[in-house]
Design a protein around this motif. Structure first.
Motif, mmCIF file in Angstrom:
data_model
loop_
_atom_site.group_PDB
_atom_site.id
_atom_site.type_symbol
_atom_site.label_atom_id
_atom_site.label_comp_id
_atom_site.label_asym_id
_atom_site.label_seq_id
_atom_site.Cartn_x
_atom_site.Cartn_y
_atom_site.Cartn_z
ATOM 1 N N PRO A 106 0.834 -1.210 0.000
ATOM 2 C CA PRO A 106 0.000 0.000 0.000
ATOM 3 C C PRO A 106 0.867 1.258 0.000
ATOM 4 O O PRO A 106 2.024 1.252 0.438
ATOM 5 N N ARG A 107 0.282 2.326 -0.504
ATOM 6 C CA ARG A 107 0.997 3.585 -0.508
ATOM 7 C C ARG A 107 1.351 3.988 0.929
ATOM 8 O O ARG A 107 0.564 3.791 1.853
ATOM 9 N N GLY A 108 2.523 4.556 1.077
ATOM 10 C CA GLY A 108 3.019 4.932 2.397
ATOM 11 C C GLY A 108 4.020 3.939 2.945
ATOM 12 O O GLY A 108 4.771 4.262 3.874
ATOM 13 N N THR A 109 4.046 2.746 2.398
ATOM 14 C CA THR A 109 4.979 1.732 2.897
ATOM 15 C C THR A 109 6.423 2.149 2.645
ATOM 16 O O THR A 109 7.300 1.976 3.501
ATOM 17 N N PHE A 110 6.685 2.700 1.479
ATOM 18 C CA PHE A 110 8.050 3.104 1.146
ATOM 19 C C PHE A 110 8.579 4.127 2.140
ATOM 20 O O PHE A 110 9.719 4.047 2.615
ATOM 21 N N GLN A 111 7.723 5.113 2.496
ATOM 22 C CA GLN A 111 8.131 6.140 3.454
ATOM 23 C C GLN A 111 8.444 5.526 4.802
ATOM 24 O O GLN A 111 9.443 5.886 5.450
ATOM 25 N N ALA A 112 7.637 4.561 5.222
ATOM 26 C CA ALA A 112 7.866 3.903 6.516
ATOM 27 C C ALA A 112 9.181 3.133 6.513
ATOM 28 O O ALA A 112 9.923 3.139 7.509
ATOM 29 N N VAL A 113 9.500 2.471 5.418
ATOM 30 C CA VAL A 113 10.754 1.725 5.336
ATOM 31 C C VAL A 113 11.945 2.677 5.368
ATOM 32 O O VAL A 113 12.961 2.423 6.043
ATOM 33 N N MET A 114 11.828 3.796 4.655
ATOM 34 C CA MET A 114 12.928 4.760 4.629
ATOM 35 C C MET A 114 13.178 5.343 6.017
ATOM 36 O O MET A 114 14.327 5.554 6.424
ATOM 37 N N GLU A 115 12.092 5.590 6.722
ATOM 38 C CA GLU A 115 12.249 6.174 8.063
ATOM 39 C C GLU A 115 12.899 5.195 9.029
ATOM 40 O O GLU A 115 13.726 5.576 9.863
ATOM 41 N N SER A 116 12.529 3.899 8.914
ATOM 42 C CA SER A 116 13.123 2.918 9.836
ATOM 43 C C SER A 116 14.501 2.475 9.365
ATOM 44 O O SER A 116 15.405 2.247 10.182
ATOM 45 N N GLY A 117 14.676 2.326 8.072
ATOM 46 C CA GLY A 117 15.954 1.876 7.524
ATOM 47 C C GLY A 117 16.206 0.390 7.687
ATOM 48 O O GLY A 117 17.305 -0.081 7.381
ATOM 49 N N TRP A 118 15.197 -0.330 8.183
ATOM 50 C CA TRP A 118 15.382 -1.760 8.449
ATOM 51 C C TRP A 118 14.275 -2.595 7.802
ATOM 52 O O TRP A 118 13.171 -2.113 7.594
ATOM 53 N N VAL A 119 14.599 -3.862 7.522
ATOM 54 C CA VAL A 119 13.616 -4.886 7.190
ATOM 55 C C VAL A 119 13.815 -6.017 8.169
ATOM 56 O O VAL A 119 14.951 -6.455 8.403
ATOM 57 N N GLU A 120 12.725 -6.464 8.755
ATOM 58 C CA GLU A 120 12.835 -7.532 9.762
ATOM 59 C C GLU A 120 12.521 -8.890 9.140
ATOM 60 O O GLU A 120 11.566 -9.021 8.370
ATOM 61 N N VAL A 121 13.345 -9.891 9.458
ATOM 62 C CA VAL A 121 13.037 -11.277 9.113
ATOM 63 C C VAL A 121 12.324 -11.869 10.319
ATOM 64 O O VAL A 121 12.944 -12.155 11.357
ATOM 65 N N ALA A 122 11.000 -12.023 10.193
ATOM 66 C CA ALA A 122 10.184 -12.437 11.334
ATOM 67 C C ALA A 122 10.099 -13.949 11.482
ATOM 68 O O ALA A 122 9.727 -14.450 12.547
ATOM 69 N N GLY A 123 10.426 -14.683 10.433
ATOM 70 C CA GLY A 123 10.330 -16.146 10.526
ATOM 71 C C GLY A 123 11.098 -16.812 9.412
ATOM 72 O O GLY A 123 11.152 -16.291 8.289
ATOM 73 N N VAL A 124 11.701 -17.950 9.720
ATOM 74 C CA VAL A 124 12.459 -18.726 8.741
ATOM 75 C C VAL A 124 12.166 -20.201 8.955
ATOM 76 O O VAL A 124 12.163 -20.677 10.100
ATOM 77 N N SER A 125 11.903 -20.917 7.872
ATOM 78 C CA SER A 125 11.722 -22.373 7.966
ATOM 79 C C SER A 125 12.265 -23.009 6.696
ATOM 80 O O SER A 125 12.386 -22.344 5.666
ATOM 81 N N GLU A 126 12.613 -24.291 6.830
ATOM 82 C CA GLU A 126 13.117 -25.029 5.673
ATOM 83 C C GLU A 126 12.242 -26.243 5.402
ATOM 84 O O GLU A 126 11.684 -26.840 6.327
ATOM 85 N N GLU A 127 12.139 -26.596 4.113
ATOM 86 C CA GLU A 127 11.299 -27.730 3.719
ATOM 87 C C GLU A 127 11.888 -28.364 2.464
ATOM 88 O O GLU A 127 12.346 -27.664 1.561
ATOM 89 N N VAL A 128 11.897 -29.701 2.447
ATOM 90 C CA VAL A 128 12.312 -30.429 1.257
ATOM 91 C C VAL A 128 11.055 -30.832 0.493
ATOM 92 O O VAL A 128 10.160 -31.463 1.060
ATOM 93 N N ARG A 129 11.012 -30.431 -0.774
ATOM 94 C CA ARG A 129 9.822 -30.712 -1.578
ATOM 95 C C ARG A 129 10.207 -31.472 -2.836
ATOM 96 O O ARG A 129 11.282 -31.277 -3.409
ATOM 97 N N GLU A 130 9.275 -32.346 -3.265
ATOM 98 C CA GLU A 130 9.435 -33.013 -4.553
ATOM 99 C C GLU A 130 8.787 -32.141 -5.620
ATOM 100 O O GLU A 130 7.636 -31.731 -5.482
ATOM 101 N N VAL A 131 9.520 -31.865 -6.688
ATOM 102 C CA VAL A 131 9.031 -30.998 -7.761
ATOM 103 C C VAL A 131 8.893 -31.832 -9.029
ATOM 104 O O VAL A 131 9.887 -32.376 -9.535
ATOM 105 N N ASN A 132 7.663 -31.951 -9.528
ATOM 106 C CA ASN A 132 7.414 -32.715 -10.751
ATOM 107 C C ASN A 132 7.668 -31.850 -11.981
ATOM 108 O O ASN A 132 7.474 -30.627 -11.952
ATOM 109 N N PRO A 133 8.076 -32.484 -13.078
ATOM 110 C CA PRO A 133 8.287 -31.708 -14.310
ATOM 111 C C PRO A 133 6.960 -31.221 -14.877
ATOM 112 O O PRO A 133 5.903 -31.812 -14.615
ATOM 113 N N PRO A 134 6.985 -30.154 -15.663
ATOM 114 C CA PRO A 134 5.754 -29.695 -16.327
ATOM 115 C C PRO A 134 5.429 -30.631 -17.487
ATOM 116 O O PRO A 134 6.305 -31.339 -17.995
ATOM 117 N N PRO A 135 4.173 -30.653 -17.935
ATOM 118 C CA PRO A 135 3.829 -31.463 -19.118
ATOM 119 C C PRO A 135 4.463 -30.866 -20.366
ATOM 120 O O PRO A 135 4.901 -29.704 -20.361
#
Length: 732
Positions: free
Chosen positions: A408-437
């Motif tokens: 939404p509009r205004g997000t850029f200004q908020a990021v500039m004012e804080s100068g930070w991006v937070e990583v709030a969560g991290v997880s790992e997963e092994v997935r099987e990926v099938n080929p496309p047709p």
């Protein structure tokens, strides 16, 4: 009267008038020739008590259809017998033949056939003759030739026998004499649409010679099936005659559709068919190809009733040989589906096109059932894109990772004012990926568009690849893989040392066609090398690129699934949550050996990350459509066909209704919006997406034989009763 009747204008084999398909398919001319009797080839030789050989039968067909020609062949092949049989046949019909023989044979022939007028070239009688048969007589001298021609009556035939070819002689060309050489082996004519396809097919069996008949080129080559002649119609050679009845169609005791010839190939088809034992119609295996096939069958049958249908899904020697050995049937349901589409295009598209041309004063404008809803999608998305705006942020974090997202509009200004991006969560997963047709038409156009190739160019390149024998048929909704295709993939993977990754998959889907796949186990690089050496037909870089998309997608579809470790990261930037899935490790490569997966070099752990670089643009919440998006929507919503996806989009661009930005996005123009608004206000029931989808469902039902084309068109007529177009009245 049959349920459906086609009327071919200017196509009666006797007078050039209008003639119905049912009469042509019965070997008959138009109804004006009530006393017509079908040509009796065997009867021509009955007077001589002769059982004709195959070549004499071919010559007799030429004779019975009024062709002046030269019989060429060594002594003993039956030239003289045939010429005398033709002369006796003319005599039996109360007409005048003249036989010109070398001086030493005149008395012998006179003694055997007392009723015939026989003379040497130096003693030509006065008068006019309906047939002159010059039996191995030298007509090269102009004085002799002129005296012979002076005795040929109006509409008469000149038939010459010669032990040597004369076709290169100037006088033969000047007289437009057709040269018909003796062929001991079986003879067949193969008819295709494309000159390229004709050249490629003839080339499978050796070096073909090129000839011309009535200005149309054809190829001749010996094959295991006998002497083959291959010619191309150049596409459709009959078009709907919109000046007849209601834009080319009439409902009464059944449906009558009127067609007029548009290409000068009919005479060549008929002439070549006379000289062959069988005619094989080898047009494309879809509704358009079937319509061309029925047109060929109709115009040829009165001249040679031995007409057969062959279909194939790849232009390779193996496929052509197999099709030739197993001819099929002509499909009336496919024909009817194509007739329905032609009539629908004329009854809907043409009146609406005339309407918008009058309303806007621009002659090139058009409208149609598919074109108009698709234009509406572009307009709707463009308006939504302009109305609902958001920020597109691009944030480069301190570790070099670039986070791009909409907010939404205004997000850029908020990021500039804080100068930070937070990583709030991290997880790992092994997935099987099938080929496309493997690719079908829509998926190929979508992927090509992603690489900046417009849909009409992609279809043109695919058409070339098909006709030159590199890929299977390219107009298909199917993803099905044949046993041959699976075997081809397995062999390629084994050759590349990847047999352990092979997993044959049929990818079965509805429809009679196969997916789009390569016809040989060679990747784009290998094909390019063989093209450079001259071992394969020429291809441009764009051809090779599209071939690579098709080849890689197909090979990947025949490989094992991959196993990938992903890191799922939840970012919070200026109060906006952004979830990103990063592929960080391939555990089992599987089909990624062919379609490589780009791994992320970044790893994240919870915490704050400083933003090193900021940028933003204001964009629409929903992106503008691309050509690939429109193809996907047409397929998903059921208002298009593989043969019309690219054509529909091209028309929108050519009419000035939309234009393509450098990014590939499509933007509606002022004219496009005005035309769409005009049609929606007045004819929304005709051009709505729902009604168009219903009509296409009806076309499918006709194609499957589940609905009668006449009934569907009658429903369409009732729908059109309210359409006010000055040129036609749909109430009749």
């Amino acid at each position: 009267m049959p349920e459906v009747e086609i009327v071919y204008s200017g196509s009666c084999p006797l007078c050039g008038g209008d003639v119905t398909a049912s009469r042509l398919l019965s070997g008959m001319p138009c109804e004006a020739h009530a006393e017509f009797h079908k040509p009796d080839v065997e009867g021509v030789f009955r007077t001589l008590g002769l059982s004709p050989n195959p070549q004499q039968v071919r010559w007799a067909r030429l004779f019975l259809h009024g062709v002046s020609f030269i019989m060429v062949g060594p002594p003993g092949v039956g030239k003289t017998q045939a010429g005398l049989a033709f002369s006796l046949h003319v005599l039996s019909r109360g007409r005048k033949p003249l036989v010109i023989e070398p001086p030493d044979l005149v008395e012998e022939v006179r003694a055997r056939f007392g009723g015939l007028e026989v003379c040497p070239p130096s003693e030509l009688p006065e008068g006019r003759f309906d047939l002159i048969f010059a039996d191995e007589v030298d007509l090269g001298r102009e004085t002799v030739r002129q005296r012979v021609l002076e005795r040929l009556g109006e509409g008469g035939q000149l038939i010459i026998s010669s032990p040597i070819p004369l076709g290169r002689k100037r006088w033969v060309k000047a007289l437009n004499l057709h040269e018909s050489p003796h062929v001991q082996e079986r003879s067949a004519l193969i008819v295709v649409e494309s000159p390229t396809k004709a050249r490629v097919i003839s080339g499978f069996f050796g070096k073909a010679s090129v000839g011309r008949v009535e200005g149309v080129p054809f190829y001749t080559v010996s094959s295991p099936f006998g002497l083959l002649r291959v010619m191309a119609t150049g596409g459709h050679f009959y078009e709907l005659d919109i000046d007849r009845e209601t834009f080319g169609a009439k409902l009464g005791n059944g449906l009558t559709v009127y067609f007029r010839p548009t290409r000068s190939v009919i005479g060549a088809l008929r002439r070549l068919s006379l000289e062959t034992d069988e005619v094989y119609v080898a047009t494309d295996p879809d509704a358009e190809g079937e319509k061309i096939a029925w047109d060929v069958r109709a115009v040829v049958t009165p001249f040679n009733p031995n007409v057969k249908r062959i279909t194939y899904h790849e232009v390779t020697k193996r496929a052509i040989t197999e099709a030739f050995s197993n001819p099929g049937d002509f499909d009336p349901n496919l024909l009817h589906a194509q007739l329905l589409r032609r009539v629908e295009d004329a009854w809907i598209g043409l009146p609406l096109s005339l309407e918008v041309q009058r309303a806007f004063g621009i002659k090139v404008l058009s409208a149609g059932r598919v074109q108009t809803p698709v234009l509406g999608w572009v307009i709707e998305r463009f308006e939504s894109n302009r109305r609902d705006r958001v920020e597109l942020l691009s944030l480069t974090l301190e570790n070099g990772f670039r986070l791009v997202f909409k907010a939404p509009r205004g997000t850029f200004q908020a990021v500039m004012e804080s100068g930070w991006v937070e990583v709030a969560g991290v997880s790992e997963e092994v997935r099987e990926v099938n080929p496309p047709p493997p690719h079908n038409t829509s998926s190929l156009l979508i992927e090509a568009a992603a690489f900046g190739i417009p849909s009409d160019e992609a279809m043109r390149l695919a058409q070339d690849l098909f006709e030159r024998g590199f890929i299977t048929y390219h107009r298909t909704d199917a993803t099905t893989v044949s046993a041959l295709g699976m075997h081809l993939a397995k062999e390629f993977l084994a050759r590349k040392g990847m047999e352990n990754l092979s997993k044959p998959r049929p990818w079965t889907s509805e429809g009679a066609h196969e997916c789009i796949r390569p016809t040989r186990g060679m990747d784009a690089e290998e094909v390019g090398q063989e093209v450079e050496k001259g071992n394969l037909p020429p291809l441009s870089r764009r051809h090779l690129f599209l071939y690579g998309l098709i080849f890689n997608r197909f090979m990947a579809s025949q490989m094992k699934a991959a196993r990938v470790r992903y890191q799922d990261v939840k970012f919070v930037a200026g109060g906006t949550e952004v979830e990103v899935r990063l592929p960080i490790e391939v555990l089992e490569r599987g089909f990624f050996e062919i379609l490589p997966l780009k791994l992320s070099e970044f790893r994240f752990s919870p915490g704050r990350y400083r933003v090193a670089e900021f940028s933003k643009r204001v964009v629409g919440r929903e992106p503008l459509y691309t050509e690939g998006d429109l193809v996907r929507l047409m397929r998903e919503r059921g208002i298009g066909r593989p043969s019309t996806y690219a054509l529909t989009i091209r028309k929108l661009r050519e009419r000035g209704y939309v234009f393509r930005l450098g990014t590939g996005a499509l933007v509606s123009t002022k004219l496009g919006k005005e035309v769409h608004s005009y049609l929606q206000e007045r004819y929304s029931g005709l051009v709505s997406e729902e009604r168009t989808k219903l009509l296409y469902q009806k076309m499918d039902e006709v194609e499957r034989g589940e609905a009668k084309v006449g009934q569907v068109i009658e429903e369409l007529r009732r729908e059109l009763l309210g359409l006010q177009v000055k040129e036609r009245n749909f109430s009749t």
